[in-house]
Design an enzyme around this catalytic site. Structure first.
Site, PDB file in Angstrom:
ATOM      1  N   HIS A   7       8.922   8.907  -7.129  1.00  0.00           N
ATOM      2  CA  HIS A   7       7.746   8.855  -6.265  1.00  0.00           C
ATOM      3  C   HIS A   7       6.687   7.901  -6.828  1.00  0.00           C
ATOM      4  CE1 HIS A   7       4.013  10.995  -4.608  1.00  0.00           C
ATOM      5  NE2 HIS A   7       4.644  10.515  -3.569  1.00  0.00           N
ATOM      6  N   ARG A   8       6.399   6.847  -6.097  1.00  0.00           N
ATOM      7  CA  ARG A   8       5.482   5.780  -6.547  1.00  0.00           C
ATOM      8  C   ARG A   8       6.000   5.185  -7.868  1.00  0.00           C
ATOM      9  NH1 ARG A   8      -0.250   9.120  -5.608  1.00  0.00           N
ATOM     10  NH2 ARG A   8       0.449  10.228  -3.742  1.00  0.00           N
ATOM     11  N   GLU A  34      10.285   5.434  -4.293  1.00  0.00           N
ATOM     12  CA  GLU A  34       9.433   5.562  -3.108  1.00  0.00           C
ATOM     13  C   GLU A  34       8.182   4.762  -3.399  1.00  0.00           C
ATOM     14  OE1 GLU A  34       6.141   7.586  -0.718  1.00  0.00           O
ATOM     15  OE2 GLU A  34       6.268   7.123  -2.853  1.00  0.00           O
ATOM     16  N   ASP A  36       4.320   2.913  -1.405  1.00  0.00           N
ATOM     17  CA  ASP A  36       3.397   2.933  -0.265  1.00  0.00           C
ATOM     18  C   ASP A  36       2.905   1.518   0.033  1.00  0.00           C
ATOM     19  OD1 ASP A  36       3.003   5.978  -0.214  1.00  0.00           O
ATOM     20  OD2 ASP A  36       2.551   5.454  -2.289  1.00  0.00           O
ATOM     21  N   HIS A  49      -1.164   3.175  -2.806  1.00  0.00           N
ATOM     22  CA  HIS A  49      -1.161   4.406  -2.020  1.00  0.00           C
ATOM     23  C   HIS A  49      -2.379   4.585  -1.120  1.00  0.00           C
ATOM     24  CE1 HIS A  49      -1.848   8.716  -1.267  1.00  0.00           C
ATOM     25  NE2 HIS A  49      -0.529   8.772  -1.153  1.00  0.00           N
ATOM     26  N   GLU A 106       7.086   3.690   2.412  1.00  0.00           N
ATOM     27  CA  GLU A 106       6.201   4.481   3.278  1.00  0.00           C
ATOM     28  C   GLU A 106       5.127   3.570   3.866  1.00  0.00           C
ATOM     29  OE1 GLU A 106       4.116   7.962   1.705  1.00  0.00           O
ATOM     30  OE2 GLU A 106       2.935   8.021   3.542  1.00  0.00           O
ATOM     31  N   LYS A 108       1.777   3.085   5.271  1.00  0.00           N
ATOM     32  CA  LYS A 108       0.512   3.841   5.221  1.00  0.00           C
ATOM     33  C   LYS A 108      -0.393   3.391   6.369  1.00  0.00           C
ATOM     34  CE  LYS A 108       0.587   6.700   1.688  1.00  0.00           C
ATOM     35  NZ  LYS A 108       0.663   8.126   1.997  1.00  0.00           N
ATOM     36  N   ASP A 226       7.753  12.635  -9.193  1.00  0.00           N
ATOM     37  CA  ASP A 226       7.009  11.733 -10.089  1.00  0.00           C
ATOM     38  C   ASP A 226       7.749  11.562 -11.414  1.00  0.00           C
ATOM     39  OD1 ASP A 226       4.792  11.496  -8.353  1.00  0.00           O
ATOM     40  OD2 ASP A 226       3.865  13.314  -9.158  1.00  0.00           O
TER      41      ASP A 226
HETATM   42  O1  G3P Z   1       7.020  10.076   0.615  1.00  0.00           O
HETATM   43  C1  G3P Z   1       6.576  11.257   0.088  1.00  0.00           C
HETATM   44  C2  G3P Z   1       5.135  11.230  -0.301  1.00  0.00           C
HETATM   45  O2  G3P Z   1       4.885  10.009  -0.936  1.00  0.00           O
HETATM   46  C3  G3P Z   1       4.196  11.375   0.847  1.00  0.00           C
HETATM   47  O3  G3P Z   1       2.900  11.634   0.456  1.00  0.00           O
HETATM   48  O4  G3P Z   1       0.562  11.104  -0.124  1.00  0.00           O
HETATM   49  O5  G3P Z   1       2.311  10.939  -1.866  1.00  0.00           O
HETATM   50  O6  G3P Z   1       2.199   9.270  -0.042  1.00  0.00           O
HETATM   51  P1  G3P Z   1       1.976  10.689  -0.431  1.00  0.00           P
HETATM   52 CA    CA Z   2       4.067   7.959  -0.426  1.00  0.00          CA
END
Ligand code: G3P
Ligand code: CA
Length: 242
Positions: A7-8, A34, A36, A49, A106, A108, A226
């Site tokens: 994640h990120r 993942e 953003d 993000h 993702e 945004k 994460d």
């Molecule tokens: O893709 C899952 C998660 O990243 C979504 O929420 O706020 O962390 O971008 P957020």
């Molecule tokens: Ca995300």
């Protein structure tokens, strides 16, 4: 086997959404990353993000109000250590030419609509020939449906944090092959029925050991975490015991 998506990037140990975090996730053996995407004033796709620069960089204000030239001077590693620029999405896709990672992009665009974002992202993915390794997700489901209409060869997955009734039916209705739910609203039954109905389930954000073990044991399609190092170690342990 449950896939592990960082994640990120490897955000538990490195500055989120930076090339360093993505490279460390790949080194750790993650199946995917993942990230953003937001658009700059001059329409460049940057990996960050928040709509604002404030939390993760030494800049202030909205990403959309700065040119890429201005954004490129900022440091996305606020915690000290080496400076990390805010990457262009292009930088990530270029780097992906040398590995086998899956990339969950993702969009945004729930807060600012970023007109033209879908066309730009799709063009870039096609230019790099990464259609098979990209998943588009967004909390803005209109946007991913639009992506599907423009590029049906690229997988889409709705992100959501509430509780959709029978989400596998909803996913099929928008031609999504997966759901990306917040873990808080997820049940064993939803995971099982979605997978039985051909819909992959990739919950976010799974950082707790117990939750990881539970989802690995259920053979959930993927987890978004994460801490890919922790997740991969636990997954190995479970595989050994099975
Ligand atoms: O893709 C899952 C998660 O990243 C979504 O929420 O706020 O962390 O971008 P957020
Ligand atoms: Ca995300």
């Amino acid at each position: 086997m449950t896939q592990v998506f960082a994640h990120r990037g490897y955000a538990a140990s490195f500055a989120e959404n930076t090339m360093k975090a993505f490279k460390e996730a790949e080194k750790a053996g993650a199946d995917g990353i993942e990230l953003d995407v937001q658009l700059t004033k001059d329409g460049e796709m940057v990996v960050i993000h928040d709509e604002k620069l404030n939390r993760t960089t030494n800049g202030n204000g909205f990403v959309k109000d700065f040119s890429y030239k201005e954004i490129s001077k900022l440091n996305a590693n606020k915690s000290g250590g080496a400076k990390e620029p805010i990457p262009l999405l292009k930088d990530v896709l270029k780097w992906m030419q040398g590995n086998r990672l899956i990339c969950n992009i993702e969009l945004k665009n729930g807060f600012f609509p970023y007109e033209g974002m879908e066309e730009k992202v799709i063009k870039l993915v096609r230019d790099y020939g990464l259609e098979e390794r990209i998943i588009f997700s967004s909390f803005n489901h209109y946007s991913i449906v639009y992506c599907y209409r423009l590029a049906p060869e690229i997988e889409i997955a709705p992100l959501y944090s509430g509780r959709i009734f029978m989400p596998w039916i909803y996913a099929k209705s928008i031609q999504a092959k997966a759901i990306h739910p917040n873990y808080k609203g997820l049940t064993n039954d939803i995971i099982r029925k979605s997978i039985e109905n051909g819909i992959s389930v990739r919950p976010y954000t799974i950082n707790n050991e117990e939750d990881m073990k539970y989802l690995f044991t259920l053979n959930c399609s993927a987890i978004i975490t994460d801490d890919p190092v922790k997740a991969l170690k636990l997954r190995k342990g479970i595989e050994r015991d099975q």
